[in-house]
Motif scaffolding. Structure first.
Motif, mmCIF file in Angstrom:
data_model
loop_
_atom_site.group_PDB
_atom_site.id
_atom_site.type_symbol
_atom_site.label_atom_id
_atom_site.label_comp_id
_atom_site.label_asym_id
_atom_site.label_seq_id
_atom_site.Cartn_x
_atom_site.Cartn_y
_atom_site.Cartn_z
ATOM 1 N N LYS A 34 -43.663 0.740 -4.877
ATOM 2 C CA LYS A 34 -43.446 0.171 -3.536
ATOM 3 C C LYS A 34 -43.869 -1.301 -3.483
ATOM 4 C CE LYS A 34 -44.200 0.928 1.338
ATOM 5 N NZ LYS A 34 -44.902 1.660 2.381
ATOM 6 N N LEU A 35 -45.019 -1.609 -4.056
ATOM 7 C CA LEU A 35 -45.506 -2.988 -4.033
ATOM 8 C C LEU A 35 -44.640 -3.911 -4.884
ATOM 9 C CD1 LEU A 35 -49.317 -2.161 -4.183
ATOM 10 C CD2 LEU A 35 -48.110 -3.225 -2.247
ATOM 11 N N GLU A 36 -44.109 -3.397 -5.982
ATOM 12 C CA GLU A 36 -43.212 -4.199 -6.812
ATOM 13 C C GLU A 36 -41.907 -4.472 -6.072
ATOM 14 O OE1 GLU A 36 -42.087 -4.493 -11.476
ATOM 15 O OE2 GLU A 36 -41.869 -2.496 -10.575
ATOM 16 N N ARG A 37 -41.351 -3.443 -5.413
ATOM 17 C CA ARG A 37 -40.117 -3.640 -4.629
ATOM 18 C C ARG A 37 -40.319 -4.686 -3.529
ATOM 19 N NH1 ARG A 37 -39.762 1.965 -5.106
ATOM 20 N NH2 ARG A 37 -40.566 2.256 -2.997
ATOM 21 N N ALA A 38 -41.526 -4.734 -2.974
ATOM 22 C CA ALA A 38 -41.844 -5.705 -1.918
ATOM 23 C C ALA A 38 -42.132 -7.101 -2.479
ATOM 24 C CB ALA A 38 -43.035 -5.214 -1.099
ATOM 25 N N GLY A 39 -42.148 -7.238 -3.803
ATOM 26 C CA GLY A 39 -42.400 -8.545 -4.412
ATOM 27 C C GLY A 39 -43.860 -8.956 -4.399
ATOM 28 N N LEU A 40 -44.773 -7.973 -4.240
ATOM 29 C CA LEU A 40 -46.190 -8.291 -4.143
ATOM 30 C C LEU A 40 -46.915 -8.206 -5.488
ATOM 31 C CD1 LEU A 40 -46.859 -6.423 -0.789
ATOM 32 C CD2 LEU A 40 -46.427 -8.873 -1.140
ATOM 33 N N LEU A 41 -46.294 -7.541 -6.444
ATOM 34 C CA LEU A 41 -46.833 -7.502 -7.795
ATOM 35 C C LEU A 41 -45.677 -7.333 -8.767
ATOM 36 C CD1 LEU A 41 -46.688 -4.294 -8.790
ATOM 37 C CD2 LEU A 41 -48.731 -4.127 -7.411
ATOM 38 N N SER A 42 -45.954 -7.577 -10.028
ATOM 39 C CA SER A 42 -44.937 -7.390 -11.065
ATOM 40 C C SER A 42 -45.543 -6.582 -12.197
ATOM 41 C CB SER A 42 -44.435 -8.740 -11.584
ATOM 42 O OG SER A 42 -45.489 -9.435 -12.218
#
Length: 173
Positions: free
Chosen positions: A103-111
């Motif tokens: 979820k956080l990756e989809r939101a661009g908050l982590l990679s």
């Protein structure tokens, strides 16, 4: 401290006192003082958790997602940890961690990227957008926590912190 009311004690002051009074009425031989401690800890935890969820929701994340971002942020530059390190720190299963990371990756908050030292492993890195969000969210979260402690002065907060540390250290496991 005995939470059981006695004839010379005042009326219950909160819902936990009322529960203790009820137990004292039906089972006066029981020492229900632990209920006073743990009942209040439970109610405080629920109230603060609810307040934190509302605070973090204003930033578009949940408390659990905040925990991931904050763990990366406080790890220091380059704000990178393995999924295993994150799971261990947050006491989550790898499955639970994967869902949060997705979820956080989809939101661009982590990679997520391959670990250069281990082809089988991944690294999780806070993005610039994630860094900015967690910087704002940690300040907002602390403001919420300070508001929750507003009924205590600094000395009382320090005493409570010490007592809770002592209680936690003495628990099994």
């Amino acid at each position: 401290m005995d939470e059981s009311p006695h004839p010379d004690q005042p009326e219950p002051q909160d819902a936990v006192d009322a529960i203790g009074a009820q137990w004292h009425t039906v089972r006066p031989e029981l020492d229900v003082s632990p209920m006073g401690v743990f009942g209040r800890i439970h109610r405080i935890s629920r109230a603060v958790t609810d307040a934190a969820e509302k605070t973090y929701a204003r930033h578009g994340i949940s408390s659990g997602e905040f925990d991931v971002l904050a763990t990366l942020r406080r790890s220091g530059e380059p704000y990178t940890l393995s999924p295993r390190q994150l799971s261990a720190t947050l006491m989550l299963t790898t499955g639970g961690m994967t869902g949060r990371l997705d979820k956080l990756e989809r939101a661009g908050l982590l990679s997520r990227s391959p670990d250069p030292t281990d082809r089988r492993a991944l690294q999780v890195t806070l993005t610039e957008r994630g860094f900015e969000l967690v910087e704002a969210a940690v300040v907002a979260g602390l403001e919420t926590q300070h508001a929750c402690l507003a009924g205590l002065d600094r000395e009382e907060t320090a005493v409570l912190t010490g007592l809770l540390r002592k209680l936690l250290a003495g628990l099994p496991g």
